[in-house]
Motif scaffolding. Structure first.
Motif, PDB file in Angstrom:
ATOM      1  N   GLY A 176      -0.092   3.006   5.153  1.00 16.18           N
ATOM      2  CA  GLY A 176       1.085   3.152   5.538  1.00 16.18           C
ATOM      3  C   GLY A 176       1.469   3.274   4.243  1.00 16.18           C
ATOM      4  O   GLY A 176       2.229   4.471   4.017  1.00 16.18           O
ATOM      5  N   VAL A 177       1.201   3.022   2.559  1.00 17.27           N
ATOM      6  CA  VAL A 177       1.912   3.495   1.711  1.00 17.27           C
ATOM      7  C   VAL A 177       1.369   4.732   1.453  1.00 17.27           C
ATOM      8  O   VAL A 177       2.165   5.061   0.779  1.00 17.27           O
ATOM      9  CB  VAL A 177       1.544   1.960   0.911  1.00 17.27           C
ATOM     10  N   PRO A 178      -0.158   5.322   1.672  1.00 17.04           N
ATOM     11  CA  PRO A 178      -0.679   6.020   0.891  1.00 17.04           C
ATOM     12  C   PRO A 178      -0.361   7.730   1.831  1.00 17.04           C
ATOM     13  O   PRO A 178       0.208   8.742   1.536  1.00 17.04           O
ATOM     14  CB  PRO A 178      -1.624   6.425   0.369  1.00 17.04           C
ATOM     15  N   LEU A 179       0.121   7.534   2.948  1.00 23.46           N
ATOM     16  CA  LEU A 179       0.773   8.152   3.805  1.00 23.46           C
ATOM     17  C   LEU A 179       2.350   8.607   3.782  1.00 23.46           C
ATOM     18  O   LEU A 179       2.385   9.862   3.699  1.00 23.46           O
ATOM     19  CB  LEU A 179       0.001   7.453   5.637  1.00 23.46           C
ATOM     20  N   ARG A 180       2.702   7.713   2.952  1.00 23.33           N
ATOM     21  CA  ARG A 180       3.591   7.912   3.370  1.00 23.33           C
ATOM     22  C   ARG A 180       4.634   8.513   1.501  1.00 23.33           C
ATOM     23  O   ARG A 180       5.119   9.233   2.168  1.00 23.33           O
ATOM     24  CB  ARG A 180       4.929   6.501   2.887  1.00 23.33           C
ATOM     25  N   MET A 181       3.484   8.327   1.229  1.00 22.59           N
ATOM     26  CA  MET A 181       3.327   9.077   0.061  1.00 22.59           C
ATOM     27  C   MET A 181       2.888  10.640  -0.689  1.00 22.59           C
ATOM     28  O   MET A 181       3.992  11.796  -0.774  1.00 22.59           O
ATOM     29  CB  MET A 181       2.483   8.191  -1.239  1.00 22.59           C
ATOM     30  N   ALA A 182       2.054  10.478   0.413  1.00 20.56           N
ATOM     31  CA  ALA A 182       1.582  11.313   0.855  1.00 20.56           C
ATOM     32  C   ALA A 182       1.980  12.994   1.237  1.00 20.56           C
ATOM     33  O   ALA A 182       2.821  13.893   1.354  1.00 20.56           O
ATOM     34  CB  ALA A 182       0.095  11.828   1.283  1.00 20.56           C
ATOM     35  N   GLU A 183       2.680  12.343   2.885  1.00 24.03           N
ATOM     36  CA  GLU A 183       3.335  13.159   4.056  1.00 24.03           C
ATOM     37  C   GLU A 183       4.971  13.152   3.431  1.00 24.03           C
ATOM     38  O   GLU A 183       5.492  14.190   3.806  1.00 24.03           O
ATOM     39  CB  GLU A 183       2.712  12.483   5.367  1.00 24.03           C
ATOM     40  N   LEU A 184       5.138  12.290   3.319  1.00 25.15           N
ATOM     41  CA  LEU A 184       6.750  12.539   3.439  1.00 25.15           C
ATOM     42  C   LEU A 184       7.799  12.730   2.360  1.00 25.15           C
ATOM     43  O   LEU A 184       8.239  13.004   1.981  1.00 25.15           O
ATOM     44  CB  LEU A 184       7.286  11.212   4.153  1.00 25.15           C
ATOM     45  N   GLU A 185       6.517  12.124   1.057  1.00 25.41           N
ATOM     46  CA  GLU A 185       7.590  11.701  -0.441  1.00 25.41           C
ATOM     47  C   GLU A 185       6.796  13.161  -0.882  1.00 25.41           C
ATOM     48  O   GLU A 185       7.456  14.248  -2.385  1.00 25.41           O
ATOM     49  CB  GLU A 185       6.914  10.383  -1.381  1.00 25.41           C
ATOM     50  N   GLY A 186       5.956  14.005  -0.969  1.00 26.01           N
ATOM     51  CA  GLY A 186       5.523  14.785  -1.212  1.00 26.01           C
ATOM     52  C   GLY A 186       4.765  14.572  -2.513  1.00 26.01           C
ATOM     53  O   GLY A 186       4.131  15.346  -3.196  1.00 26.01           O
TER      54      GLY A 186
END
Length: 180
Positions: free
Chosen positions: A109-119
């Motif tokens: 969840g953390v890497p996905l959130r960083m990559a996709e939601l936070e750019g």
């Protein structure tokens, strides 16, 4: 090229004339086929396939001919495109996605959130998580796969020309992967 053209010109003329309803355009199409073939001869991989290659060029040129003849109506200058284009559905969908990401184990969840939601770039993700760049890339890719599986299990989508135009969350009591 000229000798090959002479060998196949009669067959090409017959091929084109059977497919074109404008007798005056046949010679124009043949000329265009010759120009395209001459210009792109260096791209031909096998000299033995020149006949089929010429017929493929003729076929594509015929398609272009009909495509250019299609009538179209001019749009008025005062016509303004609708701005929404499914923006409301995408916003609703984003609200559905966040809980799904939050429901994933932190490892994903953390890497996905960083990559996709936070750019955040994958190099920066690697730095923040204290892992190698290839490790961060792998983790983001695995996160996307796991997220897609969870998304497909939890939501039904309506897809249109502009992408997602609607969705319906599935009943969380019927799927243990879905947050309630």
């Amino acid at each position: 090229m000229l000798s090959e053209w002479q060998d196949h010109k009669t067959h090409l003329r017959n091929y084109v004339s059977k497919r074109i309803d404008d007798v005056d355009a046949i010679d124009d199409i043949l000329q265009e086929v010759y120009i395209k073939a001459s210009t792109n001869l260096h791209k031909l991989q096998s000299k033995g396939s020149i006949k089929s290659w010429l017929f493929r060029i003729a076929h594509n040129t015929i398609i272009d001919f009909y495509r250019m003849r299609q009538p179209y109506d001019e749009l008025s200058d005062d016509l303004i495109a609708e701005e929404d284009n499914g923006a409301h559905a995408r916003k609703e969908l984003a609200e559905c996605l966040r809980p799904l990401i939050d429901n994933m184990p932190d490892k994903y969840g953390v890497p996905l959130r960083m990559a996709e939601l936070e750019g955040i770039s994958q190099q920066e993700i690697a730095d923040r998580l204290g892992i190698s760049l290839s490790g961060a890339k792998s983790r983001v890719q695995r996160s996307r796969v796991k997220f897609r599986e969870q998304l497909m299990a939890c939501c039904d989508f309506e897809i249109g020309q502009d992408g997602v135009i609607g969705y319906t969350p599935k009943d969380p009591t019927k799927s243990p992967k879905c947050p309630s």
